[in-house]
Design a protein around this motif. Sequence first.
Motif, PDB file in Angstrom:
ATOM      1  N   GLY A  20       0.811  -1.196   0.000  1.00  0.00           N
ATOM      2  CA  GLY A  20       0.000   0.000   0.000  1.00  0.00           C
ATOM      3  C   GLY A  20       0.852   1.255   0.000  1.00  0.00           C
ATOM      4  N   GLY A  21       0.183   2.390  -0.163  1.00  0.00           N
ATOM      5  CA  GLY A  21       0.904   3.649  -0.152  1.00  0.00           C
ATOM      6  C   GLY A  21       0.014   4.810  -0.518  1.00  0.00           C
ATOM      7  N   LEU A  22       0.630   5.959  -0.651  1.00  0.00           N
ATOM      8  CA  LEU A  22      -0.050   7.186  -1.044  1.00  0.00           C
ATOM      9  C   LEU A  22       0.275   7.468  -2.507  1.00  0.00           C
ATOM     10  N   VAL A  23      -0.768   7.515  -3.327  1.00  0.00           N
ATOM     11  CA  VAL A  23      -0.579   7.762  -4.753  1.00  0.00           C
ATOM     12  C   VAL A  23      -1.575   8.821  -5.219  1.00  0.00           C
ATOM     13  N   GLN A  24      -1.377   9.269  -6.442  1.00  0.00           N
ATOM     14  CA  GLN A  24      -2.297  10.228  -7.027  1.00  0.00           C
ATOM     15  C   GLN A  24      -3.320   9.509  -7.903  1.00  0.00           C
ATOM     16  N   ALA A  25      -4.413  10.155  -8.123  1.00  0.00           N
ATOM     17  CA  ALA A  25      -5.441   9.597  -9.001  1.00  0.00           C
ATOM     18  C   ALA A  25      -4.828   9.279 -10.358  1.00  0.00           C
ATOM     19  N   GLY A  26      -5.159   8.100 -10.866  1.00  0.00           N
ATOM     20  CA  GLY A  26      -4.626   7.661 -12.143  1.00  0.00           C
ATOM     21  C   GLY A  26      -3.395   6.780 -12.034  1.00  0.00           C
ATOM     22  N   SER A  38      -0.931   3.667 -10.308  1.00  0.00           N
ATOM     23  CA  SER A  38      -1.093   2.225 -10.106  1.00  0.00           C
ATOM     24  C   SER A  38      -0.355   1.781  -8.840  1.00  0.00           C
ATOM     25  N   LEU A  39      -0.831   0.697  -8.258  1.00  0.00           N
ATOM     26  CA  LEU A  39      -0.173   0.044  -7.137  1.00  0.00           C
ATOM     27  C   LEU A  39      -0.356  -1.450  -7.291  1.00  0.00           C
ATOM     28  N   ARG A  40       0.585  -2.208  -6.754  1.00  0.00           N
ATOM     29  CA  ARG A  40       0.413  -3.656  -6.691  1.00  0.00           C
ATOM     30  C   ARG A  40       0.528  -4.088  -5.237  1.00  0.00           C
ATOM     31  N   LEU A  41      -0.532  -4.680  -4.748  1.00  0.00           N
ATOM     32  CA  LEU A  41      -0.532  -5.228  -3.397  1.00  0.00           C
ATOM     33  C   LEU A  41      -0.111  -6.696  -3.440  1.00  0.00           C
ATOM     34  N   THR A  59       2.166 -16.497  -2.821  1.00  0.00           N
ATOM     35  CA  THR A  59       1.809 -15.086  -2.793  1.00  0.00           C
ATOM     36  C   THR A  59       0.681 -14.803  -3.778  1.00  0.00           C
ATOM     37  N   ALA A  60      -0.229 -13.970  -3.345  1.00  0.00           N
ATOM     38  CA  ALA A  60      -1.286 -13.462  -4.209  1.00  0.00           C
ATOM     39  C   ALA A  60      -1.066 -11.961  -4.396  1.00  0.00           C
ATOM     40  N   TYR A  61      -1.599 -11.451  -5.484  1.00  0.00           N
ATOM     41  CA  TYR A  61      -1.385 -10.049  -5.829  1.00  0.00           C
ATOM     42  C   TYR A  61      -2.705  -9.377  -6.208  1.00  0.00           C
ATOM     43  N   LEU A  62      -2.710  -8.082  -6.050  1.00  0.00           N
ATOM     44  CA  LEU A  62      -3.800  -7.272  -6.569  1.00  0.00           C
ATOM     45  C   LEU A  62      -3.158  -6.094  -7.288  1.00  0.00           C
ATOM     46  N   GLN A  63      -3.189  -6.158  -8.606  1.00  0.00           N
ATOM     47  CA  GLN A  63      -2.690  -5.052  -9.421  1.00  0.00           C
ATOM     48  C   GLN A  63      -3.820  -4.049  -9.590  1.00  0.00           C
ATOM     49  N   MET A  64      -3.566  -2.819  -9.191  1.00  0.00           N
ATOM     50  CA  MET A  64      -4.589  -1.784  -9.219  1.00  0.00           C
ATOM     51  C   MET A  64      -4.123  -0.664 -10.130  1.00  0.00           C
ATOM     52  N   ASN A  65      -4.870  -0.453 -11.193  1.00  0.00           N
ATOM     53  CA  ASN A  65      -4.534   0.595 -12.157  1.00  0.00           C
ATOM     54  C   ASN A  65      -5.601   1.676 -12.162  1.00  0.00           C
TER      55      ASN A  65
END
Length: 123
Positions: A8-14, A16-19, A75-81
Amino acid sequence: VQLQASGGGLVQAGDSLRLSCAASGRTFRSYVVAWFRQAPGKEREFVAAIRQGHTYYQDSVKGRFTISRDNAKNTAYLQMNNLNSEDTGVYYCAADATTILSSVRDIRGYRSWGQGTQVTVSS
């Protein structure tokens, strides 16, 4: 099985993050794995799940999020774009060996939970 979520983290709109959800135990490959999230003041809600090779998503994340797993790494992942402010919350991974199809979106379908990782999307 014990789970540990990270990424997790702090990102801007638009952005991506991968959990990641790291699991202990040799039988992880047989577990159903899911991601849930909880925004401040709201109930924990289903985000995505993977069961027997099939994936399931909440409507609001379809086309933006992808759940996957690497059984060799336990490990499982959640790629969030294309994240938006409504994606802000604490993300939890969950797993269970016996989650039936009708319960993949239900909190009660999972007995193992990770500690959660904060995702904050600024607009």
